[in-house]
Design a protein around this motif. Structure first.
Motif, PDB file in Angstrom:
ATOM      1  N   GLY A  11     -12.699  14.972 -11.047  1.00 28.76           N
ATOM      2  CA  GLY A  11     -13.554  14.719  -9.967  1.00 28.76           C
ATOM      3  C   GLY A  11     -13.174  15.091  -8.337  1.00 28.76           C
ATOM      4  N   GLN A  12     -12.457  16.741  -8.060  1.00 30.34           N
ATOM      5  CA  GLN A  12     -11.607  16.713  -7.219  1.00 30.34           C
ATOM      6  C   GLN A  12     -12.820  18.140  -6.421  1.00 30.34           C
ATOM      7  OE1 GLN A  12      -7.831  17.083  -7.455  1.00 30.34           O
ATOM      8  NE2 GLN A  12      -7.352  15.949  -6.225  1.00 30.34           N
ATOM      9  N   SER A  13     -12.581  18.041  -5.333  1.00 38.59           N
ATOM     10  CA  SER A  13     -14.015  19.190  -5.059  1.00 38.59           C
ATOM     11  C   SER A  13     -12.109  19.574  -4.092  1.00 38.59           C
ATOM     12  CB  SER A  13     -14.094  18.607  -3.528  1.00 38.59           C
ATOM     13  OG  SER A  13     -13.155  18.228  -2.968  1.00 38.59           O
ATOM     14  N   ILE A  14     -12.691  20.950  -4.087  1.00 36.89           N
ATOM     15  CA  ILE A  14     -11.261  22.786  -3.780  1.00 36.89           C
ATOM     16  C   ILE A  14     -10.734  21.825  -2.674  1.00 36.89           C
ATOM     17  CG2 ILE A  14     -13.427  23.411  -2.767  1.00 36.89           C
ATOM     18  CD1 ILE A  14     -11.939  26.467  -3.991  1.00 36.89           C
ATOM     19  N   LEU A  15     -11.826  21.254  -1.448  1.00 33.14           N
ATOM     20  CA  LEU A  15     -11.177  21.368  -0.549  1.00 33.14           C
ATOM     21  C   LEU A  15     -10.038  20.140  -0.465  1.00 33.14           C
ATOM     22  CD1 LEU A  15     -11.177  22.387   2.624  1.00 33.14           C
ATOM     23  CD2 LEU A  15     -13.038  21.034   3.429  1.00 33.14           C
ATOM     24  N   VAL A  16     -10.471  19.293  -1.120  1.00 40.15           N
ATOM     25  CA  VAL A  16      -9.505  18.020  -1.832  1.00 40.15           C
ATOM     26  C   VAL A  16      -8.184  18.948  -1.984  1.00 40.15           C
ATOM     27  CG1 VAL A  16      -8.794  16.137  -3.250  1.00 40.15           C
ATOM     28  CG2 VAL A  16     -11.411  15.806  -1.654  1.00 40.15           C
ATOM     29  N   LEU A  17      -8.090  19.932  -3.136  1.00 43.60           N
ATOM     30  CA  LEU A  17      -7.045  20.035  -3.104  1.00 43.60           C
ATOM     31  C   LEU A  17      -6.632  21.476  -2.825  1.00 43.60           C
ATOM     32  CD1 LEU A  17      -8.681  21.964  -6.881  1.00 43.60           C
ATOM     33  CD2 LEU A  17      -7.135  20.734  -7.092  1.00 43.60           C
ATOM     34  N   ALA A  18      -6.758  21.936  -1.672  1.00 42.05           N
ATOM     35  CA  ALA A  18      -6.208  22.482  -0.322  1.00 42.05           C
ATOM     36  C   ALA A  18      -5.868  21.503   0.463  1.00 42.05           C
ATOM     37  CB  ALA A  18      -8.007  22.855  -0.167  1.00 42.05           C
ATOM     38  N   VAL A  19      -6.607  20.145   0.440  1.00 43.63           N
ATOM     39  CA  VAL A  19      -5.390  19.525   1.711  1.00 43.63           C
ATOM     40  C   VAL A  19      -3.538  18.724   0.702  1.00 43.63           C
ATOM     41  CG1 VAL A  19      -5.401  16.751   2.182  1.00 43.63           C
ATOM     42  CG2 VAL A  19      -7.867  18.893   3.121  1.00 43.63           C
ATOM     43  N   GLY A  20      -4.493  18.516  -0.967  1.00 41.64           N
ATOM     44  CA  GLY A  20      -3.536  17.791  -1.364  1.00 41.64           C
ATOM     45  C   GLY A  20      -2.064  19.153  -1.286  1.00 41.64           C
ATOM     46  N   ASN A  21      -2.493  20.135  -1.269  1.00 42.69           N
ATOM     47  CA  ASN A  21      -1.355  21.317  -1.333  1.00 42.69           C
ATOM     48  C   ASN A  21      -1.264  21.913  -0.221  1.00 42.69           C
ATOM     49  OD1 ASN A  21      -1.398  22.236  -3.911  1.00 42.69           O
ATOM     50  ND2 ASN A  21      -3.104  23.530  -4.101  1.00 42.69           N
ATOM     51  N   GLY A  22      -1.519  21.569   1.143  1.00 37.40           N
ATOM     52  CA  GLY A  22      -0.879  20.868   2.225  1.00 37.40           C
ATOM     53  C   GLY A  22      -0.448  22.341   2.965  1.00 37.40           C
ATOM     54  N   ASN A  23      -1.536  23.055   2.344  1.00 36.74           N
ATOM     55  CA  ASN A  23      -1.739  24.892   2.822  1.00 36.74           C
ATOM     56  C   ASN A  23      -2.758  24.887   3.615  1.00 36.74           C
ATOM     57  OD1 ASN A  23      -2.626  27.476   3.271  1.00 36.74           O
ATOM     58  ND2 ASN A  23      -0.921  27.432   1.546  1.00 36.74           N
ATOM     59  N   SER A  24      -2.463  24.335   5.443  1.00 31.69           N
ATOM     60  CA  SER A  24      -3.583  25.367   6.506  1.00 31.69           C
ATOM     61  C   SER A  24      -4.113  26.797   6.572  1.00 31.69           C
ATOM     62  CB  SER A  24      -3.069  24.641   7.612  1.00 31.69           C
ATOM     63  OG  SER A  24      -1.717  25.540   7.820  1.00 31.69           O
ATOM     64  N   LYS A  25      -3.630  27.288   6.113  1.00 31.94           N
ATOM     65  CA  LYS A  25      -4.326  28.792   5.920  1.00 31.94           C
ATOM     66  C   LYS A  25      -5.656  28.837   5.080  1.00 31.94           C
ATOM     67  CE  LYS A  25      -2.701  33.823   6.295  1.00 31.94           C
ATOM     68  NZ  LYS A  25      -2.550  34.526   5.663  1.00 31.94           N
ATOM     69  N   ILE A  26      -4.822  28.477   3.734  1.00 33.64           N
ATOM     70  CA  ILE A  26      -6.457  27.648   2.710  1.00 33.64           C
ATOM     71  C   ILE A  26      -7.160  27.026   2.758  1.00 33.64           C
ATOM     72  CG2 ILE A  26      -6.523  27.275   0.361  1.00 33.64           C
ATOM     73  CD1 ILE A  26      -4.432  29.048  -0.760  1.00 33.64           C
ATOM     74  N   VAL A  27      -6.905  25.562   3.867  1.00 36.13           N
ATOM     75  CA  VAL A  27      -7.580  25.137   4.455  1.00 36.13           C
ATOM     76  C   VAL A  27      -8.628  25.696   5.544  1.00 36.13           C
ATOM     77  CG1 VAL A  27      -7.900  23.038   5.817  1.00 36.13           C
ATOM     78  CG2 VAL A  27      -6.183  22.532   3.634  1.00 36.13           C
ATOM     79  N   LYS A  28      -8.166  26.376   6.434  1.00 37.35           N
ATOM     80  CA  LYS A  28      -9.443  26.928   7.217  1.00 37.35           C
ATOM     81  C   LYS A  28      -9.821  27.478   6.685  1.00 37.35           C
ATOM     82  CE  LYS A  28      -8.400  29.775  11.265  1.00 37.35           C
ATOM     83  NZ  LYS A  28      -9.922  30.081  10.924  1.00 37.35           N
ATOM     84  N   LEU A  29      -9.463  28.189   5.332  1.00 37.29           N
ATOM     85  CA  LEU A  29     -10.361  29.526   5.052  1.00 37.29           C
ATOM     86  C   LEU A  29     -11.786  29.414   4.341  1.00 37.29           C
ATOM     87  CD1 LEU A  29     -11.319  32.629   3.614  1.00 37.29           C
ATOM     88  CD2 LEU A  29      -9.545  31.722   2.185  1.00 37.29           C
ATOM     89  N   LEU A  30     -11.491  27.890   3.661  1.00 34.66           N
ATOM     90  CA  LEU A  30     -12.066  26.991   3.493  1.00 34.66           C
ATOM     91  C   LEU A  30     -13.540  26.346   3.691  1.00 34.66           C
ATOM     92  CD1 LEU A  30     -10.514  25.299   0.616  1.00 34.66           C
ATOM     93  CD2 LEU A  30     -11.586  27.254  -0.171  1.00 34.66           C
ATOM     94  N   LEU A  31     -12.787  25.304   5.002  1.00 35.50           N
ATOM     95  CA  LEU A  31     -13.751  25.591   5.982  1.00 35.50           C
ATOM     96  C   LEU A  31     -14.574  26.815   7.025  1.00 35.50           C
ATOM     97  CD1 LEU A  31     -11.327  22.684   7.372  1.00 35.50           C
ATOM     98  CD2 LEU A  31     -13.563  22.221   6.381  1.00 35.50           C
ATOM     99  N   ASP A  32     -14.028  27.826   7.140  1.00 40.47           N
ATOM    100  CA  ASP A  32     -14.673  28.680   7.604  1.00 40.47           C
ATOM    101  C   ASP A  32     -15.807  29.715   6.729  1.00 40.47           C
ATOM    102  OD1 ASP A  32     -13.077  28.725  10.329  1.00 40.47           O
ATOM    103  OD2 ASP A  32     -12.177  30.007   9.290  1.00 40.47           O
TER     104      ASP A  32
END
Length: 305
Positions: A250-271
């Protein structure tokens, strides 16, 4: 291994077919096929030479009187039976039908009754014939080494970084959307091994970019995020990967990215349009987790989303 193999044709022709034989040679040369021509007569040495050569070829073109070449033709058909190797016969007088019956539809046999029919068909089908030849050669090469052509074998050799073997497995005709016994699609296997090369080859061969694994419920792009592999994640997003898939827990891809704490990937997903407010099975969103973890950088990235 044979993933760059050139198809090799045997042209068996009688003197009366000199013009068609020459046309066939030019056609194969222009289509990057190797070939060899045998001038057919029925003396013992001539037949022996042809018989010895047959196993070294991938396709056969008969430009002979079918009745006179029945012996050699029967041998070729027997050799090619089950291998799906092409046997093309120029049968202008339609004698072949009277000599042979062919009930096995898998036998790659084709009769032609005019020169134009023969060469038009070749022009239309040569790329498919070459592709089938490549698959057959890779499959045979792997089997001779005791290597299976399946998803688990691909996973095993990719983990060992044996990329040449993996290329041959993919070029053997394996279904690019097949899964391992654990239910992991080949694209996810490539992503979990950080193999951009295999990923691109699979996509080129038509693998489903959104196929979900049965173990974690991850799509390939989710695996890339889980691996913190920005380059592969971007490649998949650029190719149109769906960012709305939810994992089996039940996790979204952005939740995974936040859990990993990788800001570069979080920004990529948001953009790329990932929604920071989609809630997981715990009722928490990516925005909520960023706040819970007090990650100011991630919170700032989501401010305008």
């Amino acid at each position: 291994l044979s993933y760059n193999l050139r198809m090799k044709w045997l042209i068996i022709a009688q003197s009366a077919q000199k013009e068609n034989a020459s046309r066939a040679e030019k056609f194969f040369a222009s289509n990057k096929c190797d070939f060899e021509k045998f001038d057919f007569n029925q003396d013992e040495k001539n037949l022996k030479d042809i018989f010895e050569k047959i196993p070294t070829f991938d396709g056969f073109l008969f430009l002979t009187d079918v009745k006179n070449s029945a012996l050699i033709l029967s041998f070729v058909l027997g050799f090619c039976h089950g291998k799906k190797m092409p046997v093309l016969i120029f049968d202008e007088e339609k004698k072949f039908i009277k000599l042979f019956t062919c009930e096995n539809k898998k036998l790659s046999l084709k009769n032609f009754y005019s020169e134009n029919e023969l060469f038009n068909w070749l022009e239309k089908n040569i790329d498919e014939l070459k592709s089938d030849c490549l698959k057959r050669a890779n499959r045979n090469s792997l089997l001779e080494q005791g290597i299976s052509c399946n998803a688990d074998s691909f996973e095993f050799y990719l983990e060992k970084e044996k990329t040449e073997i993996c290329k041959s497995i993919l070029n053997s005709g394996i279904d690019v959307n097949s899964k391992t016994l654990q239910g992991v699609p080949l694209l996810c296997v490539a992503t979990r091994n950080d193999s951009k090369e295999m990923l691109e080859l699979l996509l080129k061969k038509g693998a489903d970019i959104n196929e979900v694994s049965e173990d974690r419920g991850y799509s390939p792009v989710m695996d890339a995020v889980w691996r913190k592999n920005y380059e592969i994640a971007k490649l998949l997003i650029d190719r149109g990967a769906d960012l709305s898939t939810m994992s089996s827990d039940g996790q979204s891809i952005l939740v995974l990215a936040v859990g990993n704490g990788n800001s570069k990937i979080v920004k990529l997903l948001l953009d790329s349009g990932a929604d920071p407010d989609v809630k997981d099975s715990m009722g928490m969103s990516a925005r909520g987790y960023a706040s819970l973890f007090k990650n100011e950088e991630l919170m700032k990235l989501m401010e305008t989303k």
